[in-house]
Design a protein around this motif. Structure first.
Motif, PDB file in Angstrom:
ATOM      1  N   SER A 133      39.606 -37.672  70.136  1.00 19.47           N
ATOM      2  CA  SER A 133      40.222 -38.206  70.800  1.00 19.47           C
ATOM      3  C   SER A 133      39.435 -39.242  71.609  1.00 19.47           C
ATOM      4  CB  SER A 133      41.053 -37.541  71.802  1.00 19.47           C
ATOM      5  OG  SER A 133      40.115 -36.808  72.673  1.00 19.47           O
ATOM      6  N   ILE A 134      38.196 -38.846  71.936  1.00 22.32           N
ATOM      7  CA  ILE A 134      37.522 -40.223  72.776  1.00 22.32           C
ATOM      8  C   ILE A 134      37.308 -41.438  71.727  1.00 22.32           C
ATOM      9  CG2 ILE A 134      35.357 -40.672  73.707  1.00 22.32           C
ATOM     10  CD1 ILE A 134      35.367 -37.812  74.799  1.00 22.32           C
ATOM     11  N   THR A 135      36.841 -41.117  70.514  1.00 23.51           N
ATOM     12  CA  THR A 135      36.716 -42.308  69.782  1.00 23.51           C
ATOM     13  C   THR A 135      38.223 -42.889  69.499  1.00 23.51           C
ATOM     14  OG1 THR A 135      36.798 -40.964  67.608  1.00 23.51           O
ATOM     15  CG2 THR A 135      34.699 -41.366  68.535  1.00 23.51           C
ATOM     16  N   GLU A 136      39.055 -42.252  69.390  1.00 22.97           N
ATOM     17  CA  GLU A 136      40.645 -42.946  69.398  1.00 22.97           C
ATOM     18  C   GLU A 136      40.718 -43.811  70.477  1.00 22.97           C
ATOM     19  OE1 GLU A 136      42.614 -43.034  66.553  1.00 22.97           O
ATOM     20  OE2 GLU A 136      40.782 -41.831  65.477  1.00 22.97           O
ATOM     21  N   ARG A 151      34.762 -49.381  62.161  1.00 25.05           N
ATOM     22  CA  ARG A 151      34.352 -48.112  62.449  1.00 25.05           C
ATOM     23  C   ARG A 151      33.636 -47.268  61.622  1.00 25.05           C
ATOM     24  NH1 ARG A 151      39.542 -45.087  65.082  1.00 25.05           N
ATOM     25  NH2 ARG A 151      38.022 -43.547  65.037  1.00 25.05           N
ATOM     26  N   ASP A 152      32.898 -46.494  62.213  1.00 25.57           N
ATOM     27  CA  ASP A 152      32.136 -45.515  61.257  1.00 25.57           C
ATOM     28  C   ASP A 152      31.317 -46.091  60.188  1.00 25.57           C
ATOM     29  OD1 ASP A 152      31.383 -42.844  61.155  1.00 25.57           O
ATOM     30  OD2 ASP A 152      32.849 -42.471  59.530  1.00 25.57           O
ATOM     31  N   GLN A 153      30.486 -47.064  60.570  1.00 22.60           N
ATOM     32  CA  GLN A 153      29.426 -47.937  59.560  1.00 22.60           C
ATOM     33  C   GLN A 153      28.144 -47.339  59.490  1.00 22.60           C
ATOM     34  OE1 GLN A 153      29.391 -52.121  60.436  1.00 22.60           O
ATOM     35  NE2 GLN A 153      30.855 -52.310  58.748  1.00 22.60           N
ATOM     36  N   SER A 154      27.442 -47.209  58.302  1.00 24.05           N
ATOM     37  CA  SER A 154      26.249 -46.884  58.399  1.00 24.05           C
ATOM     38  C   SER A 154      25.331 -48.447  58.202  1.00 24.05           C
ATOM     39  CB  SER A 154      25.827 -46.447  56.942  1.00 24.05           C
ATOM     40  OG  SER A 154      24.602 -45.830  56.870  1.00 24.05           O
ATOM     41  N   LEU A 155      24.497 -48.601  59.268  1.00 22.63           N
ATOM     42  CA  LEU A 155      23.840 -49.741  59.273  1.00 22.63           C
ATOM     43  C   LEU A 155      21.964 -49.373  59.243  1.00 22.63           C
ATOM     44  CD1 LEU A 155      25.609 -51.311  62.294  1.00 22.63           C
ATOM     45  CD2 LEU A 155      25.866 -51.933  59.760  1.00 22.63           C
ATOM     46  N   VAL A 156      21.497 -50.285  58.599  1.00 16.05           N
ATOM     47  CA  VAL A 156      20.165 -50.153  58.614  1.00 16.05           C
ATOM     48  C   VAL A 156      19.401 -50.712  59.670  1.00 16.05           C
ATOM     49  CG1 VAL A 156      17.994 -50.365  57.175  1.00 16.05           C
ATOM     50  CG2 VAL A 156      20.052 -49.610  56.321  1.00 16.05           C
ATOM     51  N   GLY A 157      18.527 -50.222  60.463  1.00  7.04           N
ATOM     52  CA  GLY A 157      17.961 -50.702  61.709  1.00  7.04           C
ATOM     53  C   GLY A 157      16.525 -51.448  61.216  1.00  7.04           C
ATOM     54  N   ARG A 158      15.766 -51.958  62.108  1.00  6.82           N
ATOM     55  CA  ARG A 158      14.416 -52.442  62.137  1.00  6.82           C
ATOM     56  C   ARG A 158      13.522 -51.568  61.538  1.00  6.82           C
ATOM     57  NH1 ARG A 158      13.336 -55.528  67.509  1.00  6.82           N
ATOM     58  NH2 ARG A 158      15.059 -54.345  68.470  1.00  6.82           N
ATOM     59  N   ARG A 164      24.168 -44.328  61.769  1.00  8.43           N
ATOM     60  CA  ARG A 164      25.718 -44.101  61.997  1.00  8.43           C
ATOM     61  C   ARG A 164      26.271 -44.681  63.080  1.00  8.43           C
ATOM     62  NH1 ARG A 164      29.206 -43.726  58.307  1.00  8.43           N
ATOM     63  NH2 ARG A 164      27.977 -42.558  56.970  1.00  8.43           N
ATOM     64  N   VAL A 165      27.256 -45.658  62.949  1.00  7.25           N
ATOM     65  CA  VAL A 165      27.339 -46.299  64.210  1.00  7.25           C
ATOM     66  C   VAL A 165      29.086 -46.245  64.368  1.00  7.25           C
ATOM     67  CG1 VAL A 165      27.867 -48.755  65.434  1.00  7.25           C
ATOM     68  CG2 VAL A 165      25.674 -48.137  64.156  1.00  7.25           C
ATOM     69  N   ASP A 166      29.433 -45.756  65.488  1.00  3.50           N
ATOM     70  CA  ASP A 166      31.019 -45.614  65.471  1.00  3.50           C
ATOM     71  C   ASP A 166      31.686 -46.927  65.551  1.00  3.50           C
ATOM     72  OD1 ASP A 166      30.682 -42.418  65.768  1.00  3.50           O
ATOM     73  OD2 ASP A 166      30.619 -42.802  68.008  1.00  3.50           O
ATOM     74  N   PHE A 167      31.460 -47.704  66.343  1.00  7.98           N
ATOM     75  CA  PHE A 167      32.159 -49.251  66.270  1.00  7.98           C
ATOM     76  C   PHE A 167      31.038 -50.236  66.311  1.00  7.98           C
ATOM     77  CE2 PHE A 167      34.632 -45.857  68.821  1.00  7.98           C
ATOM     78  CZ  PHE A 167      35.730 -46.123  68.221  1.00  7.98           C
ATOM     79  N   HIS A 168      31.239 -51.148  65.528  1.00  6.89           N
ATOM     80  CA  HIS A 168      30.659 -52.207  65.166  1.00  6.89           C
ATOM     81  C   HIS A 168      31.414 -53.591  65.616  1.00  6.89           C
ATOM     82  CE1 HIS A 168      27.872 -54.700  62.456  1.00  6.89           C
ATOM     83  NE2 HIS A 168      27.599 -55.054  63.579  1.00  6.89           N
ATOM     84  N   ARG A 170      31.291 -57.843  66.513  1.00  9.25           N
ATOM     85  CA  ARG A 170      30.396 -58.889  66.474  1.00  9.25           C
ATOM     86  C   ARG A 170      30.571 -60.223  67.124  1.00  9.25           C
ATOM     87  NH1 ARG A 170      31.556 -56.646  61.536  1.00  9.25           N
ATOM     88  NH2 ARG A 170      29.941 -56.225  60.338  1.00  9.25           N
ATOM     89  N   GLY A 171      29.767 -60.566  68.130  1.00 11.52           N
ATOM     90  CA  GLY A 171      29.905 -61.696  68.741  1.00 11.52           C
ATOM     91  C   GLY A 171      29.438 -62.928  68.151  1.00 11.52           C
ATOM     92  N   ARG A 172      29.130 -64.051  68.864  1.00  6.13           N
ATOM     93  CA  ARG A 172      28.787 -65.278  68.221  1.00  6.13           C
ATOM     94  C   ARG A 172      27.318 -65.021  67.847  1.00  6.13           C
ATOM     95  NH1 ARG A 172      31.884 -69.952  71.895  1.00  6.13           N
ATOM     96  NH2 ARG A 172      33.798 -69.129  71.620  1.00  6.13           N
ATOM     97  N   GLN A 173      26.514 -64.583  68.667  1.00  2.00           N
ATOM     98  CA  GLN A 173      25.086 -64.580  68.369  1.00  2.00           C
ATOM     99  C   GLN A 173      24.601 -63.092  68.091  1.00  2.00           C
ATOM    100  OE1 GLN A 173      22.912 -66.597  71.527  1.00  2.00           O
ATOM    101  NE2 GLN A 173      24.140 -68.392  70.978  1.00  2.00           N
ATOM    102  N   HIS A 174      25.224 -62.143  68.542  1.00  2.00           N
ATOM    103  CA  HIS A 174      24.874 -60.597  68.244  1.00  2.00           C
ATOM    104  C   HIS A 174      25.940 -59.627  67.615  1.00  2.00           C
ATOM    105  CE1 HIS A 174      21.257 -61.628  70.771  1.00  2.00           C
ATOM    106  NE2 HIS A 174      22.062 -62.080  71.613  1.00  2.00           N
ATOM    107  N   SER A 175      25.567 -58.570  66.994  1.00  2.93           N
ATOM    108  CA  SER A 175      26.416 -57.619  66.704  1.00  2.93           C
ATOM    109  C   SER A 175      26.538 -56.340  67.615  1.00  2.93           C
ATOM    110  CB  SER A 175      26.231 -57.640  65.260  1.00  2.93           C
ATOM    111  OG  SER A 175      25.362 -56.592  64.834  1.00  2.93           O
TER     112      SER A 175
END
Length: 175
Positions: A133-136, A151-158, A164-168, A170-175
């Motif tokens: 419910s919190i994620t909703e 929602r619920d993406q798997s991203l590779v870091g540096r 695993r990221v709940d919410f991704h 994207r802005g103009r210069q950052h995500s």
């Protein structure tokens, strides 16, 4: 009140106790909410009909167990099922039964108390869904603010480790 209490004592026993509370006769049942608080049922006579109700206490108790503002359709269906099973109605958040005479009150008290117990058992479904419910809630907030997100993406870091990221978003210069 005396007739109501005598009928309850005669038909369903001494574990149910009576007291006058304002214009109602409160009947404390031996049944308990999951937190150990006793389930109380209230009786009021009007126009020779006895109304037996929890005065919305079960609904209030259930609402206090969750951060969610509304019940899910599944929870609403489970509440209706509990009411139909016990022959009571859900009216403005109250569990209600009616009795035409004093001798029908003990059965109505049992039906309302048992329905209250069944409805309060929805708490066990809430415990499992609190994180959901919190994620909703966050998803609804982002949608209402018109913030595009995945929602619920798997991203590779540096470090090349996947996260695993709940919410991704994207802005103009950052995500």
């Amino acid at each position: 009140m005396i007739d109501v209490c005598a009928s309850v004592a005669d038909h369903i026993g001494d574990l149910f106790t009576c007291a006058t509370v304002g214009e109602f006769t409160r009947i404390r049942s031996p049944l308990m909410y999951p937190d150990g608080d006793y389930i109380d049922v209230y009786v009021k006579e009007s126009n020779a009909i006895f109304t037996v109700t929890d005065l919305g206490e079960t609904s209030r108790w259930l609402r206090m167990q969750s951060t969610a503002a509304h019940r899910s359709p599944k929870q609403k269906a489970l509440i209706q099922d509990a009411c139909v099973t016990h022959g009571v109605e859900w009216f403005r958040g109250m569990i209600v039964a009616r009795a035409a005479n004093v001798d029908e009150i003990p059965a109505a008290v049992l039906r309302v108390a048992q329905a209250s117990l069944r409805v309060s058992d929805l708490w066990f479904t809430l415990r499992q869904s609190i994180a959901e419910s919190i994620t909703e809630d966050v998803a609804a907030l982002l949608t209402d603010a018109h913030v595009p997100h995945d929602r619920d993406q798997s991203l590779v870091g540096r470090s090349q480790k996947p996260w695993r990221v709940d919410f991704h978003t994207r802005g103009r210069q950052h995500s």
